[in-house]
Design an enzyme around this catalytic site. Structure first.
Site, PDB file in Angstrom:
ATOM      1  N   LYS A   1       0.824  -1.210   0.074  1.00  0.00           N
ATOM      2  CA  LYS A   1       0.032   0.058   0.005  1.00  0.00           C
ATOM      3  C   LYS A   1       0.996   1.000   0.044  1.00  0.00           C
ATOM      4  O   LYS A   1       1.913   1.347   0.761  1.00  0.00           O
ATOM      5  CB  LYS A   1      -0.890  -0.071   1.347  1.00  0.00           C
TER       6      LYS A   1
ATOM      7  N   GLN B   1       7.228   3.971   3.686  1.00  0.00           N
ATOM      8  CA  GLN B   1       5.843   3.611   3.812  1.00  0.00           C
ATOM      9  C   GLN B   1       5.634   2.435   4.731  1.00  0.00           C
ATOM     10  O   GLN B   1       4.416   1.953   5.519  1.00  0.00           O
ATOM     11  CB  GLN B   1       5.419   3.292   2.317  1.00  0.00           C
TER      12      GLN B   1
ATOM     13  N   LYS C   1       5.631   3.412   8.398  1.00  0.00           N
ATOM     14  CA  LYS C   1       4.297   4.427   8.511  1.00  0.00           C
ATOM     15  C   LYS C   1       3.252   3.441   8.473  1.00  0.00           C
ATOM     16  O   LYS C   1       2.316   3.698   9.442  1.00  0.00           O
ATOM     17  CB  LYS C   1       4.394   5.227   7.298  1.00  0.00           C
TER      18      LYS C   1
ATOM     19  N   LYS D   1       5.447   1.569  -3.153  1.00  0.00           N
ATOM     20  CA  LYS D   1       5.496   2.874  -3.815  1.00  0.00           C
ATOM     21  C   LYS D   1       5.659   3.117  -5.063  1.00  0.00           C
ATOM     22  O   LYS D   1       6.294   1.920  -5.786  1.00  0.00           O
ATOM     23  CB  LYS D   1       6.380   3.902  -3.213  1.00  0.00           C
TER      24      LYS D   1
ATOM     25  N   GLY E   1      -2.788   8.390  -4.634  1.00  0.00           N
ATOM     26  CA  GLY E   1      -1.904   9.509  -4.993  1.00  0.00           C
ATOM     27  C   GLY E   1      -0.620   9.957  -4.090  1.00  0.00           C
ATOM     28  O   GLY E   1      -0.357   9.363  -3.087  1.00  0.00           O
ATOM     29  N   ASP E   2       0.142  10.708  -4.857  1.00  0.00           N
ATOM     30  CA  ASP E   2       1.231  11.111  -4.016  1.00  0.00           C
ATOM     31  C   ASP E   2       1.423  12.596  -4.989  1.00  0.00           C
ATOM     32  O   ASP E   2       0.548  13.283  -5.696  1.00  0.00           O
ATOM     33  CB  ASP E   2       2.440  10.397  -4.227  1.00  0.00           C
TER      34      ASP E   2
ATOM     35  N   THR F   1      -4.463  13.505   5.024  1.00  0.00           N
ATOM     36  CA  THR F   1      -3.194  13.871   5.402  1.00  0.00           C
ATOM     37  C   THR F   1      -2.773  15.114   6.016  1.00  0.00           C
ATOM     38  O   THR F   1      -2.000  15.194   7.208  1.00  0.00           O
ATOM     39  CB  THR F   1      -2.254  13.657   3.990  1.00  0.00           C
TER      40      THR F   1
ATOM     41  N   ASN G   1      -2.122  19.104  -2.205  1.00  0.00           N
ATOM     42  CA  ASN G   1      -3.042  18.326  -1.528  1.00  0.00           C
ATOM     43  C   ASN G   1      -2.650  18.279   0.264  1.00  0.00           C
ATOM     44  O   ASN G   1      -3.464  18.465   1.083  1.00  0.00           O
ATOM     45  CB  ASN G   1      -3.328  16.861  -1.881  1.00  0.00           C
TER      46      ASN G   1
ATOM     47  N   SER H   1      -6.765   6.036   3.625  1.00  0.00           N
ATOM     48  CA  SER H   1      -6.827   4.971   2.592  1.00  0.00           C
ATOM     49  C   SER H   1      -7.358   3.627   3.031  1.00  0.00           C
ATOM     50  O   SER H   1      -8.011   2.687   2.381  1.00  0.00           O
ATOM     51  CB  SER H   1      -5.587   4.853   1.762  1.00  0.00           C
TER      52      SER H   1
HETATM   53  P1  NDP Z   1       0.887  17.738  -4.644  1.00  0.00           P
HETATM   54  O1  NDP Z   1       1.500  17.440  -5.951  1.00  0.00           O
HETATM   55  O2  NDP Z   1      -0.432  17.920  -4.180  1.00  0.00           O
HETATM   56  O3  NDP Z   1       1.690  19.058  -4.026  1.00  0.00           O
HETATM   57  C1  NDP Z   1       3.063  19.180  -4.123  1.00  0.00           C
HETATM   58  C2  NDP Z   1       3.439  20.510  -3.627  1.00  0.00           C
HETATM   59  O4  NDP Z   1       4.657  20.563  -3.349  1.00  0.00           O
HETATM   60  C3  NDP Z   1       3.328  21.436  -4.665  1.00  0.00           C
HETATM   61  O5  NDP Z   1       3.029  22.742  -4.067  1.00  0.00           O
HETATM   62  C4  NDP Z   1       4.882  21.467  -5.457  1.00  0.00           C
HETATM   63  O6  NDP Z   1       5.084  22.436  -6.199  1.00  0.00           O
HETATM   64  C5  NDP Z   1       5.598  21.219  -4.171  1.00  0.00           C
HETATM   65  N1  NDP Z   1       6.653  20.387  -4.672  1.00  0.00           N
HETATM   66  C6  NDP Z   1       6.615  19.253  -5.115  1.00  0.00           C
HETATM   67  N2  NDP Z   1       8.116  18.833  -5.460  1.00  0.00           N
HETATM   68  C7  NDP Z   1       8.576  19.797  -5.290  1.00  0.00           C
HETATM   69  C8  NDP Z   1      10.183  20.112  -5.408  1.00  0.00           C
HETATM   70  N3  NDP Z   1      10.852  19.249  -5.905  1.00  0.00           N
HETATM   71  N4  NDP Z   1      10.752  21.368  -4.819  1.00  0.00           N
HETATM   72  C9  NDP Z   1       9.755  22.355  -4.296  1.00  0.00           C
HETATM   73  N5  NDP Z   1       8.469  22.006  -4.296  1.00  0.00           N
HETATM   74  C10 NDP Z   1       7.760  20.897  -4.544  1.00  0.00           C
HETATM   75  O7  NDP Z   1       1.514  16.699  -3.607  1.00  0.00           O
HETATM   76  P2  NDP Z   1       1.361  16.145  -2.167  1.00  0.00           P
HETATM   77  O8  NDP Z   1       0.673  17.352  -1.439  1.00  0.00           O
HETATM   78  O9  NDP Z   1       0.244  14.826  -2.167  1.00  0.00           O
HETATM   79  O10 NDP Z   1       2.391  15.495  -1.339  1.00  0.00           O
HETATM   80  C11 NDP Z   1       3.501  16.480  -0.844  1.00  0.00           C
HETATM   81  C12 NDP Z   1       4.247  15.797   0.039  1.00  0.00           C
HETATM   82  O11 NDP Z   1       3.492  14.973   0.959  1.00  0.00           O
HETATM   83  C13 NDP Z   1       5.028  14.585  -0.681  1.00  0.00           C
HETATM   84  O12 NDP Z   1       6.378  14.603   0.176  1.00  0.00           O
HETATM   85  C14 NDP Z   1       4.251  13.239  -0.406  1.00  0.00           C
HETATM   86  O13 NDP Z   1       5.091  12.237  -0.616  1.00  0.00           O
HETATM   87  C15 NDP Z   1       3.860  13.588   0.926  1.00  0.00           C
HETATM   88  N6  NDP Z   1       2.638  12.719   1.468  1.00  0.00           N
HETATM   89  C16 NDP Z   1       1.582  12.886   0.374  1.00  0.00           C
HETATM   90  C17 NDP Z   1       0.363  12.164   1.041  1.00  0.00           C
HETATM   91  C18 NDP Z   1      -1.024  12.343   0.288  1.00  0.00           C
HETATM   92  O14 NDP Z   1      -1.767  11.631   0.909  1.00  0.00           O
HETATM   93  N7  NDP Z   1      -1.179  12.968  -0.740  1.00  0.00           N
HETATM   94  C19 NDP Z   1       0.456  11.239   2.118  1.00  0.00           C
HETATM   95  C20 NDP Z   1       1.720  11.152   2.939  1.00  0.00           C
HETATM   96  C21 NDP Z   1       2.719  11.773   2.503  1.00  0.00           C
HETATM   97  P3  NDP Z   1       4.712  22.540  -7.733  1.00  0.00           P
HETATM   98  O15 NDP Z   1       3.094  22.768  -7.933  1.00  0.00           O
HETATM   99  O16 NDP Z   1       5.307  23.854  -8.150  1.00  0.00           O
HETATM  100  O17 NDP Z   1       5.180  21.485  -8.179  1.00  0.00           O
HETATM  101  O1  2IT Z   2       3.118   8.855   1.184  1.00  0.00           O
HETATM  102  C1  2IT Z   2       2.105   8.515   1.462  1.00  0.00           C
HETATM  103  O2  2IT Z   2       1.558   8.044   2.688  1.00  0.00           O
HETATM  104  C2  2IT Z   2       1.010   8.816   0.443  1.00  0.00           C
HETATM  105  N1  2IT Z   2       1.186   9.265  -0.790  1.00  0.00           N
HETATM  106  C3  2IT Z   2      -0.267   8.010   0.769  1.00  0.00           C
HETATM  107  C4  2IT Z   2      -0.603   6.636   0.500  1.00  0.00           C
HETATM  108  C5  2IT Z   2      -1.719   5.886   0.258  1.00  0.00           C
HETATM  109  O3  2IT Z   2      -1.784   5.035   0.127  1.00  0.00           O
HETATM  110  O4  2IT Z   2      -2.887   6.646   0.619  1.00  0.00           O
END
Ligand code: NDP
Ligand code: 2IT
Length: 449
Positions: free
Chosen positions: A93, A114, A117, A129, A168-169, A213, A244, A381
């Site tokens: 997952k 992961q 976590k 992943k 998603g991520d 998240t 997100n 999830s």
């Molecule tokens: P999104 O794509 O929704 O948003 C990512 C954000 O981070 C955007 O504002 C983006 O800017 C910025 N960003 C991405 N890459 C870079 C980079 N290399 N340098 C600077 N800024 C960057 O992703 P999420 O919000 O889903 O994910 C954000 C983080 O949270 C990640 O580390 C992800 O692994 C983690 N995460 C996500 C989960 C989820 O449920 N979605 C769960 C747990 C962890 P721009 O638009 O300019 O690229």
């Molecule tokens: O980093 C993370 O925990 C996620 N991107 C969410 C993973 C999930 O299966 O909901």
């Protein structure tokens, strides 16, 4: 910072040797192994049967070609990945990331994190992943759809509600999950809702998964603050990113009485001393898919947009790095400490460098590592999988209450584990050990597989 126990040193050396050129994976493994010295001192049996070596080696790594046709009729090629890291506790997952920086080392670090976590959530989910070096920026809806369909045309044979369940991520949200699920359904001729999470509400998604998240990270921080008899009321917060995780972290911070004054994207950051206007951020990011600089243009007045420099220079009590790995450096942490930061919660995966973590901990800042603080997303999830399995659909309130309870439990388990292992208040150690022990116990029971 802890040193590696001498019994674990050769294990780390071997991981570095056989995974050359993967610095993020090395960093993630090193941090966990640094925490395990105290575990093997109490439980030397964990050194048996190459258990730790097996935990550091993904069960399966899939790398594949993704051909697709862009709007100009040109054939494009990307590379796809799915690292099925550990299935001792349940089906693999973990999310899927679309970003040009994606490579196998990044996906392995994310899959490794992961695994622990997911164990911390207490739910029956293993760790995995995936992703691609595809860059969604500037691509039309039709291009995104064709890319997702091609990605799934290869990946579907490795998935299943009992096998591997992506979500998603970075770069993968509700729109992409819809296209991925549509193609999976078409290829398999099965309405197997539990094969993906983060689905839209009309076709089997869970309420509160979108928010989970970010909300979860704030619940975790709130609980850390409570150990020092504080709450979020009146505190200044800075949240990096505007995707997100960042958006819903900001929403919950505001709900708890905090004032979010800055957020960012990969081009720059905005500072709004009146408090970030979330409706505007959502309009720019979720609807227009635009840049955060548009926020300053729309607001004018005293709102500042800064495109060089660090968002961590903005003074705050609460910092939630919620963009990407290694975005918060030693320099940034020194600045935050100097400006009186009280608590840091990692919304992103591994956003703080090891030096930054050490500086926070030495300064007595409450520090929540990503594998604990951002576990609310994957936990919800797992709640989505439960709803799919029972063909049920819960209310927002019911689902959020479950999320809040899970985050409270994760916090308390990390805190109790840190205490038990002689490092009270060290949430890094607590999270690593509590996650490891759960995976290790299951692996021991299952034999050498
Ligand atoms: P999104 O794509 O929704 O948003 C990512 C954000 O981070 C955007 O504002 C983006 O800017 C910025 N960003 C991405 N890459 C870079 C980079 N290399 N340098 C600077 N800024 C960057 O992703 P999420 O919000 O889903 O994910 C954000 C983080 O949270 C990640 O580390 C992800 O692994 C983690 N995460 C996500 C989960 C989820 O449920 N979605 C769960 C747990 C962890 P721009 O638009 O300019 O690229
Ligand atoms: O980093 C993370 O925990 C996620 N991107 C969410 C993973 C999930 O299966 O909901």
């Amino acid at each position: 910072m802890s040193q590696i126990d001498e019994k674990l040193e050769p294990i780390l050396a071997e991981v570095l040797r056989r995974n050359a050129g993967e610095p993020e994976f090395h960093q993630a493994v090193r941090e966990v192994l640094e925490s395990l010295g105290r575990v093997i001192a109490k439980h030397p049996d964990y050194l048996n049967n190459a258990l730790i070596e097996r935990i550091c080696e993904p069960e399966r790594q899939i790398i594949f070609r993704i051909p697709w046709v862009d709007d100009a009729g040109q054939v494009q090629i990307n590379r796809g990945f799915r690292v099925q890291f550990n299935s001792a506790l349940g089906p693999y997952k973990g999310g899927v990331r679309f970003h040009p920086s994606v490579n196998v080392g990044i996906i392995k670090f994310l899959g490794f994190e992961q695994t622990f976590k997911n164990a911390l959530t207490g739910m029956p989910i293993g760790g995995g992943k995936g992703g691609s070096d595809f860059n969604p920026r500037g691509r039309s809806d039709a291009e995104i759809m064709r890319f997702c369909q091609s990605f799934m045309t290869e990946l579907y044979r490795h998935l299943g509600e009992y096998t591997d369940v992506p979500a998603g991520d970075i770069g993968v949200g509700g729109r992409e999950i819809g296209y991925l699920f549509g193609q999976y359904k078409r290829l398999t001729n099965r309405y197997e809702a539990g094969v993906l999470t983060g689905k839209g509400l009309v076709y089997g998604g869970s309420r509160a998964r979108t928010e989970a998240t970010g909300y979860g990270a704030v619940y975790f921080v709130e609980r850390m603050l409570a150990t020092r008899d504080r709450d979020l009321g009146g505190l200044r917060a800075v949240v990096s990113g505007s995707g997100n995780v960042a958006i819903y972290a900001m929403e919950k911070l505001a709900e708890f009485g905090g004032k979010v004054v800055a957020c960012s994207d990969s081009n720059g950051y905005v500072v709004d001393e009146d408090g970030i206007d979330l409706d505007l951020v959502k309009e720019i990011k979720e609807v227009r898919r635009g840049r955060i600089s548009e926020y300053a243009k729309a607001k004018g007045g005293t709102v500042k947009y800064i495109d060089d420099g660090s968002i961590w220079d903005v003074p705050c009590h609460i910092a939630l790095p919620s963009a990407t790995q290694n975005e918060l450096t030693g320099r940034d942490s020194r600045e935050l400490v100097k400006n009186g930061v009280l608590a840091v919660g990692e919304g992103a995966n591994m956003p703080s460098t090891p030096e930054a973590v050490r500086i926070f901990q030495e300064a007595g800042v409450l520090f929540a590592p990503g594998k604990a603080a951002n576990a609310g997303g994957v936990a919800t999830s797992a709640l989505e999988m439960q709803q799919n399995a029972s063909r049920d659909s819960w209310t927002f309130e019911q689902t959020e209450a479950r999320l809040a309870g899970i985050m409270r439990d994760i916090h308390d388990r990390c805190a109790a584990t840190a205490e038990e292992y002689g490092a009270p208040g060290d949430y890094v150690l607590g999270a690593n050990i509590a996650g490891f022990v759960r995976v290790a116990e299951a692996m021991e029971a299952l034999g050498v597989i």
